[in-house]
Write a protein that holds these residues in place. Structure first.
Motif, PDB file in Angstrom:
ATOM      1  N   PHE A  48       0.861  -1.176   0.000  1.00 51.76           N
ATOM      2  CA  PHE A  48       0.000   0.000   0.000  1.00 51.76           C
ATOM      3  C   PHE A  48       0.900   1.229   0.000  1.00 51.76           C
ATOM      4  N   THR A  49       0.351   2.350  -0.430  1.00 58.65           N
ATOM      5  CA  THR A  49       1.113   3.597  -0.500  1.00 58.65           C
ATOM      6  C   THR A  49       0.317   4.718   0.141  1.00 58.65           C
ATOM      7  N   LEU A  50       0.975   5.434   1.039  1.00 61.25           N
ATOM      8  CA  LEU A  50       0.431   6.664   1.607  1.00 61.25           C
ATOM      9  C   LEU A  50       1.219   7.803   0.969  1.00 61.25           C
ATOM     10  N   ALA A  51       0.537   8.775   0.375  1.00 57.56           N
ATOM     11  CA  ALA A  51       1.231   9.848  -0.344  1.00 57.56           C
ATOM     12  C   ALA A  51       0.823  11.205   0.215  1.00 57.56           C
ATOM     13  N   GLY A  52       1.828  12.051   0.454  1.00 63.23           N
ATOM     14  CA  GLY A  52       1.547  13.392   0.947  1.00 63.23           C
ATOM     15  C   GLY A  52       2.812  14.217   1.009  1.00 63.23           C
ATOM     16  N   GLY A  61      -7.524   5.151   4.905  1.00 63.56           N
ATOM     17  CA  GLY A  61      -8.977   5.304   4.876  1.00 63.56           C
ATOM     18  C   GLY A  61      -9.688   4.038   4.476  1.00 63.56           C
ATOM     19  N   THR A  62     -10.980   4.161   4.267  1.00 62.53           N
ATOM     20  CA  THR A  62     -11.775   2.984   3.952  1.00 62.53           C
ATOM     21  C   THR A  62     -11.570   2.511   2.523  1.00 62.53           C
ATOM     22  N   GLY A  63     -10.994   3.351   1.648  1.00 63.63           N
ATOM     23  CA  GLY A  63     -10.811   2.949   0.260  1.00 63.63           C
ATOM     24  C   GLY A  63      -9.574   2.118   0.007  1.00 63.63           C
ATOM     25  N   LEU A  64      -8.559   2.215   0.869  1.00 66.58           N
ATOM     26  CA  LEU A  64      -7.286   1.513   0.638  1.00 66.58           C
ATOM     27  C   LEU A  64      -6.782   0.777   1.871  1.00 66.58           C
ATOM     28  N   PRO A  65      -7.633   0.071   2.592  1.00 64.62           N
ATOM     29  CA  PRO A  65      -7.099  -0.608   3.777  1.00 64.62           C
ATOM     30  C   PRO A  65      -6.284  -1.842   3.394  1.00 64.62           C
ATOM     31  N   VAL A  66      -5.474  -2.279   4.324  1.00 60.29           N
ATOM     32  CA  VAL A  66      -4.780  -3.551   4.178  1.00 60.29           C
ATOM     33  C   VAL A  66      -5.761  -4.614   4.658  1.00 60.29           C
ATOM     34  N   THR A  67      -5.992  -5.622   3.837  1.00 63.66           N
ATOM     35  CA  THR A  67      -6.931  -6.676   4.218  1.00 63.66           C
ATOM     36  C   THR A  67      -6.240  -8.031   4.208  1.00 63.66           C
ATOM     37  N   MET A  68      -6.821  -8.939   4.961  1.00 66.10           N
ATOM     38  CA  MET A  68      -6.318 -10.306   5.043  1.00 66.10           C
ATOM     39  C   MET A  68      -7.464 -11.203   5.477  1.00 66.10           C
ATOM     40  N   ARG A  69      -7.251 -12.506   5.364  1.00 66.13           N
ATOM     41  CA  ARG A  69      -8.262 -13.480   5.785  1.00 66.13           C
ATOM     42  C   ARG A  69      -7.588 -14.460   6.755  1.00 66.13           C
ATOM     43  N   VAL A  70      -8.247 -14.669   7.898  1.00 65.44           N
ATOM     44  CA  VAL A  70      -7.750 -15.636   8.882  1.00 65.44           C
ATOM     45  C   VAL A  70      -8.761 -16.772   8.973  1.00 65.44           C
ATOM     46  N   THR A  71      -8.253 -17.999   8.841  1.00 67.07           N
ATOM     47  CA  THR A  71      -9.104 -19.186   8.918  1.00 67.07           C
ATOM     48  C   THR A  71      -8.516 -20.124   9.970  1.00 67.07           C
ATOM     49  N   THR A  72      -9.333 -20.453  10.974  1.00 63.89           N
ATOM     50  CA  THR A  72      -8.886 -21.399  11.997  1.00 63.89           C
ATOM     51  C   THR A  72     -10.074 -22.180  12.547  1.00 63.89           C
ATOM     52  N   ASN A  73      -9.803 -23.427  12.928  1.00 67.84           N
ATOM     53  CA  ASN A  73     -10.809 -24.258  13.571  1.00 67.84           C
ATOM     54  C   ASN A  73     -10.618 -24.273  15.087  1.00 67.84           C
ATOM     55  N   LEU A 139     -12.584 -11.986   7.337  1.00 69.31           N
ATOM     56  CA  LEU A 139     -11.919 -10.887   6.638  1.00 69.31           C
ATOM     57  C   LEU A 139     -11.582  -9.809   7.658  1.00 69.31           C
ATOM     58  N   ILE A 140     -10.323  -9.403   7.688  1.00 68.95           N
ATOM     59  CA  ILE A 140      -9.840  -8.391   8.638  1.00 68.95           C
ATOM     60  C   ILE A 140      -9.232  -7.255   7.829  1.00 68.95           C
ATOM     61  N   SER A 141      -9.486  -6.016   8.263  1.00 67.53           N
ATOM     62  CA  SER A 141      -8.862  -4.885   7.579  1.00 67.53           C
ATOM     63  C   SER A 141      -8.155  -3.989   8.582  1.00 67.53           C
ATOM     64  N   ASN A 142      -7.069  -3.387   8.135  1.00 65.81           N
ATOM     65  CA  ASN A 142      -6.280  -2.429   8.912  1.00 65.81           C
ATOM     66  C   ASN A 142      -6.155  -1.153   8.109  1.00 65.81           C
ATOM     67  N   ASP A 143      -6.353  -0.024   8.775  1.00 66.69           N
ATOM     68  CA  ASP A 143      -6.105   1.289   8.170  1.00 66.69           C
ATOM     69  C   ASP A 143      -4.766   1.798   8.687  1.00 66.69           C
ATOM     70  N   PHE A 144      -4.053   2.538   7.849  1.00 72.17           N
ATOM     71  CA  PHE A 144      -2.765   3.109   8.237  1.00 72.17           C
ATOM     72  C   PHE A 144      -2.798   4.619   8.046  1.00 72.17           C
ATOM     73  N   GLN A 145      -2.000   5.305   8.850  1.00 68.39           N
ATOM     74  CA  GLN A 145      -1.812   6.744   8.657  1.00 68.39           C
ATOM     75  C   GLN A 145      -0.402   7.123   9.067  1.00 68.39           C
ATOM     76  N   ILE A 146       0.039   8.285   8.558  1.00 73.15           N
ATOM     77  CA  ILE A 146       1.349   8.820   8.901  1.00 73.15           C
ATOM     78  C   ILE A 146       1.302  10.334   8.766  1.00 73.15           C
ATOM     79  N   THR A 147       2.018  11.004   9.637  1.00 72.98           N
ATOM     80  CA  THR A 147       2.285  12.418   9.444  1.00 72.98           C
ATOM     81  C   THR A 147       3.632  12.458   8.722  1.00 72.98           C
TER      82      THR A 147
END
Length: 167
Positions: A48-52, A61-73, A139-147
């Motif tokens: 992913f890329t944060l640009a500024g 934000g909600t448009g570019l989150p990092v997503t992944m899938r976790v499967t466990t029994n 399905l899990i999502s993470n949002d990132f930010q940076i100054t």
């Protein structure tokens, strides 16, 4: 022709052979299926890329989150952590010695209410569930930010390692 069987006489007709009696016996076996513990982290966003500009706070934000899938029994559940591989994000341009400390990069997952700074010294829990996942995975999502810090114009990169662990 006569045959003697245990004191009895059985007469066979000429040209015929006496029929044997059918017999059977039964038994049973137990079928066992041993199911092992399984956990899989899949479908992780590759990059992913944060640009500024310096001084701006930019977020995925909600448009570019990092997503992944976790499967466990595992019915006790699972935890997902993220940890940078190195203390700094480094520039792509040859000769650029500027770095962006990973502590400036912040993440917010289902386990956080607010953005939390990353650390290369300590994994940060970004998701936790105290039950087995959906059979198709959660399905899990993470949002990132940076100054954005005051550094040379470049693309600064580093690897973030995600780990899914059963509880």
């Amino acid at each position: 022709m006569s045959l003697a069987l245990a004191g009895a006489t059985v007469a066979a007709l000429p040209g015929q052979v006496p029929q044997a009696r059918a017999d059977s016996d039964t038994g049973s076996t137990v079928a066992n299926v041993q199911v092992g513990l399984s956990i899989t982290l899949s479908d992780l966003t590759a990059a992913f890329t944060l640009a500024g500009n310096p001084g701006q706070t930019v977020a995925s934000g909600t448009g570019l989150p990092v997503t992944m899938r976790v499967t466990t029994n595992n019915f006790a559940g699972y935890s997902v952590t993220v940890q940078p591989q190195a203390a700094n994000l480094v520039g792509a341009i040859a000769g650029n010695t500027d770095v962006v400390p990973v502590t400036l990069l912040q993440v917010r997952g289902p386990a956080q209410v607010a953005f939390t700074a990353l650390s290369s010294a300590t994994p940060l829990e970004v998701a936790r569930k105290t039950a087995a996942s959906d059979p198709a995975g959660d399905l899990i999502s993470n949002d990132f930010q940076i100054t954005v810090p005051f550094v040379r114009p470049d693309t600064y990169s580093g690897t973030l390692n995600y780990v899914a662990t059963t509880l």
